[in-house]
Structures are given as C-alpha cells and as structure tokens.
Design an enzyme around this catalytic site. Structure first.
Site, PDB file in Angstrom:
ATOM      1  N   ASP A 268       0.837  -1.196   0.000  1.00  0.00           N
ATOM      2  CA  ASP A 268       0.000   0.000   0.000  1.00  0.00           C
ATOM      3  C   ASP A 268       0.874   1.249   0.000  1.00  0.00           C
ATOM      4  O   ASP A 268       2.102   1.183   0.119  1.00  0.00           O
ATOM      5  CB  ASP A 268      -0.984  -0.002   1.173  1.00  0.00           C
ATOM      6  CG  ASP A 268      -0.308   0.162   2.527  1.00  0.00           C
ATOM      7  OD1 ASP A 268       0.926   0.386   2.559  1.00  0.00           O
ATOM      8  OD2 ASP A 268      -0.994   0.067   3.555  1.00  0.00           O
ATOM      9  N   GLU A 311      -6.004   2.214  -0.452  1.00  0.00           N
ATOM     10  CA  GLU A 311      -4.698   2.450  -1.078  1.00  0.00           C
ATOM     11  C   GLU A 311      -3.885   1.166  -1.178  1.00  0.00           C
ATOM     12  O   GLU A 311      -2.682   1.206  -1.450  1.00  0.00           O
ATOM     13  CB  GLU A 311      -3.916   3.505  -0.287  1.00  0.00           C
ATOM     14  CG  GLU A 311      -3.393   3.058   1.065  1.00  0.00           C
ATOM     15  CD  GLU A 311      -4.384   3.230   2.201  1.00  0.00           C
ATOM     16  OE1 GLU A 311      -3.940   3.352   3.354  1.00  0.00           O
ATOM     17  OE2 GLU A 311      -5.602   3.255   1.937  1.00  0.00           O
TER      18      GLU A 311
END
Length: 427
Positions: A268, A311
């Site tokens: 991420d 994300e």
C-alpha cells in the site's frame, strides 16, 4: 345395246370408287382421331402424375414448414439468449438455414470499419476472415446503404451503385443481403445465397432475422461490458478485489488440483492519509490513478496487479518462486520511489513510497486465505520497521533482524551493490 350398257356402267364404277375412297378416307380419319385421343389421354395421365408429384412435394413442404414454425420460437429464443458475441453469428445462420434452406450463408461483423466473415454455412468460395471494404460488393454496399437488398433491388440501383456492387465478384449470387444495425451503426451483414424454396413475405422474414441478430449482439455486448465493469475498479481501471482474488483462487482454490506455485505481493501507499489530509481527496484519487497507470505499464507478462481496497494493491505472480517474487516486488518499490508524483515532497518521506509483504504458495501457506494473511502480516511488519520497504513472510522458526528478514537479506545480497546502497539511503 352394248354401248348403252357401257355408258351405264361408267357412272356406277365412279360411284363405287368414290364410295371406296370415302370409306377408306373416313377410316383413316377415325384412326387419326383415335391416335389423337390416345395422345390426349397420355398427356392427361402425365399431367395427373405431375400434379400428384407436386401435391406430394407440397404436402412435404407444408409438413416441413409446420415443423420449422413449431421450432422457430425455440430457435429465435436460442439466438436472443446468446451470452457471448462469438455465438450470435452462427446461431443467426442456423435460423437462416432453418427458414430459407439456402445454398450458403455468411455472417460478416464490422471490425475497424471493414467487414470480416466470422461464420459460414453451406458451400461457398468465401472463407472465414474474408474482408470486405465498406461500399464494395453487395456486402459492402448493404453496409453503407443500411437496407436489405435482393437481386431485384440491385437492378434498380444507380449506375455507380451497380458498378460498386459488381466489384465484389464472390457475393453476386445471392437472394438476400441484410444489414445488422445498432443505433444507426452497421455492426454486421448477413449474406444469404440462392434459396432452395419459395416463401411468401420472404423479405420480411429475412429482416426479422437481421433484427433478432442485432438484438442478440447488442445484448451480448452489453453483458460483456457489464461483466468487464464488474471486474474492474472504477477509479483506477485495474482489476478490482473480486477479479484479482479470482485470479488467485483459480490457482490455489480448494477445488483446484493444480501443482502450480504462486507468489503474491500485497502493498500500500505509505502515509496515504497524510496525503489526503494535506492535498484533498481529489488529489488522493488522482494519486491512485497515476500510481495504477505506472503499475500497469511496469507489469510483466506473467504478472497481474489489482486494487485490493483503499490504497492497497495486490500483485499476483503465477509460477514464480519466492526469491524471484521478492525481486519483482523490490523492482516495484524502487519504481514508485523514483517516480515524481504531484506533491510527493510534502510527504513525511519527501516522496511517494510503498511498503509491502511477499508470501509464496505452497511454501508459506496451504490455501489462498492463509497466503493473503501471511502477506498482510509481512506488510504490517514493513510498516512498523520504517516503511518504504518490502519484507517476505518469515516462517516461525526463523529469526528476524532490525533491517529485514534473513530471506530478504539473502535476496538483496544477490542484487548489485549500488542498488543495495540506494535502498539503505532510501530507508
């Protein structure tokens, strides 16, 4: 006396002669009449036999038509129920064959403005992949005119139209040429060869087939688009979580008996909340799009990456051993760290970076759920050790170090020294 007798006999002889002539002439006429009557009887018998044959053929045709009409709803339903675009052309030709029994039939689909034959039936010189330019030949002319044409219609065309139609030497022997339309666009053409049977309202029937094909192709295209949207993340254009997990399960799922290996890289964006809070959510979405485009361009043929959520991203690497997977993950980490993203200098690490964990099947896990859990654990360890790094899942009996896993250290030892120094500086 003798002279008188002779004079009397002469008229009598003439009468006998005339009578004999009349008798034989009348008999000849009678014979001729008998012959004429016999001929008429023979012709009548032949006509009756021909009529009986035609009646028999008509009865057979009626029986066949009744059978076809009984099956027509099922055939039409089969056409409209097609779920794949590739199935529609052949189903449409099946319907043409059932109703018209033509010498041949060809289905053309529009591809890059040209028309390409994708389905055939019967005997024809046209082969699959035959390309027709718009406006050329009866197929190209039908595509441009967007109306159903018959040989009679061709004769009514202008001299220019007949000239352009005649350029298509392979498709002049036909009975119907039907455009398949979708919202004013020609998406296909059905060329029907000479038919073996006569039909009332044949033109209307042919148009109905083209309309059914159009509806089936439109529905199949929409279904394909919906499936694509269901598998794609709307923001980034990458495979979404459902799709990327399906790729994973196809190899390591419980019902899969494959002996293939697989590695995953779960990563991420570091400090993504800080980026959103500092620059706004619109810029945050833009960062996700830019990063996704960078990832898409950097993927190798055997690799696939998807948006796992928020994300987070998941990279699936089929048939890749853990050592090579870790190198691939490190390649992605460096690629992101070097890229100039908007407002990257405002981040705590003064750039956009990612952290992630690598796990391997079946070395680190026996199923997909365990594999993802171990990759996630490695990801959070990477976060805890300073971010902007890649860690591999470590088996419980292996020690860890302050910098990274022993396995990661071993892999990094294989990398060029300048790249290792670069990573140390970045960290």
């Amino acid at each position: 006396m003798s002279e008188f007798f002779l004079e009397a006999l002469v008229p009598a002889g003439v009468c006998v002669t005339v009578a004999c002539f009349a008798y034989f002439f009348g008999r000849r006429k009678g014979i001729e009449n008998l012959i004429r009557i016999q001929r008429m009887a023979d012709e009548h018998q032949r006509a009756e036999q021909g009529l009986q044959t035609r009646v028999k053929h008509a009865e057979q045709e009626i029986s066949r038509l009744e059978h076809s009409l009984a099956e027509l709803p099922e055939i039409a339903h089969g056409l409209s129920a097609c779920r794949k675009l590739t199935e529609v052309p052949q189903r449409a030709l099946d319907l043409v064959e059932e109703l018209f029994d033509p010498k041949y039939a060809v289905f053309y689909r529009t591809r890059c403005r040209d028309l390409v034959s994708v389905a055939l039936m019967g005997r024809t010189d046209i082969s699959l992949g035959h390309v027709v330019k718009p406006g050329e030949g009866i197929v190209g002319w039908t595509a441009v005119k967007q109306i159903a044409l018959t040989p009679e219609d061709v004769q009514c065309e202008s001299a220019e139209g007949r000239s352009r139609i005649s350029r298509g030497s392979k498709d002049l022997d036909f009975s119907h040429c039907l455009p398949v339309l979708d919202n004013g666009r020609t998406i296909g053409v059905i060329l029907v060869g000479p038919t073996q049977r006569k039909m009332t309202r044949a033109r209307d029937t042919a148009r109905t087939i083209a309309m059914l094909a159009s509806g089936a192709m439109t529905s199949a295209a929409m279904l394909k688009q919906q499936k694509q949207l269901a598998r794609t993340d709307g923001l980034t254009g990458l495979p979404n979580k459902i799709e990327i997990l399906q790729r994973l399960i196809n190899i390591v799922g419980p019902e899969n008996e494959s002996t293939r290996t697989l590695s995953v890289f779960l990563f991420d964006i570091d400090h993504f909340k800080h980026y959103n809070d500092t620059n706004g959510h619109i810029q945050g979405d833009e960062l996700l799009r830019l990063l996704s485009e960078l990832l898409r361009k950097s993927m190798r043929e055997e690799e696939v990456v998807g948006r796992y959520g928020g994300e987070e991203f998941l990279m699936v690497m089929p048939d890749m051993e853990k050592r090579n997977a870790l190198k691939a993950a490190e390649r992605i980490r460096r690629l992101v760290a070097k890229h100039k993203f908007p407002f990257g200098e405002k981040q705590p690490l003064e750039r956009i970076t990612v952290s992630g964990g690598v796990a391997h099947y079946p070395t680190d896990a026996q199923d997909a759920e365990e594999l993802l859990r171990h990759a996630d654990q490695a990801l959070y360890r990477a976060k805890g050790e300073g971010r902007n790094r890649v860690l591999a899942h470590v088996l419980p009996d292996l020690p860890s170090s302050d910098f990274c896993d022993p396995f990661v250290r071993e892999v990094l030892d294989d990398l060029p020294e300048e790249l290792l120094v670069e990573q140390v500086k970045e960290n």
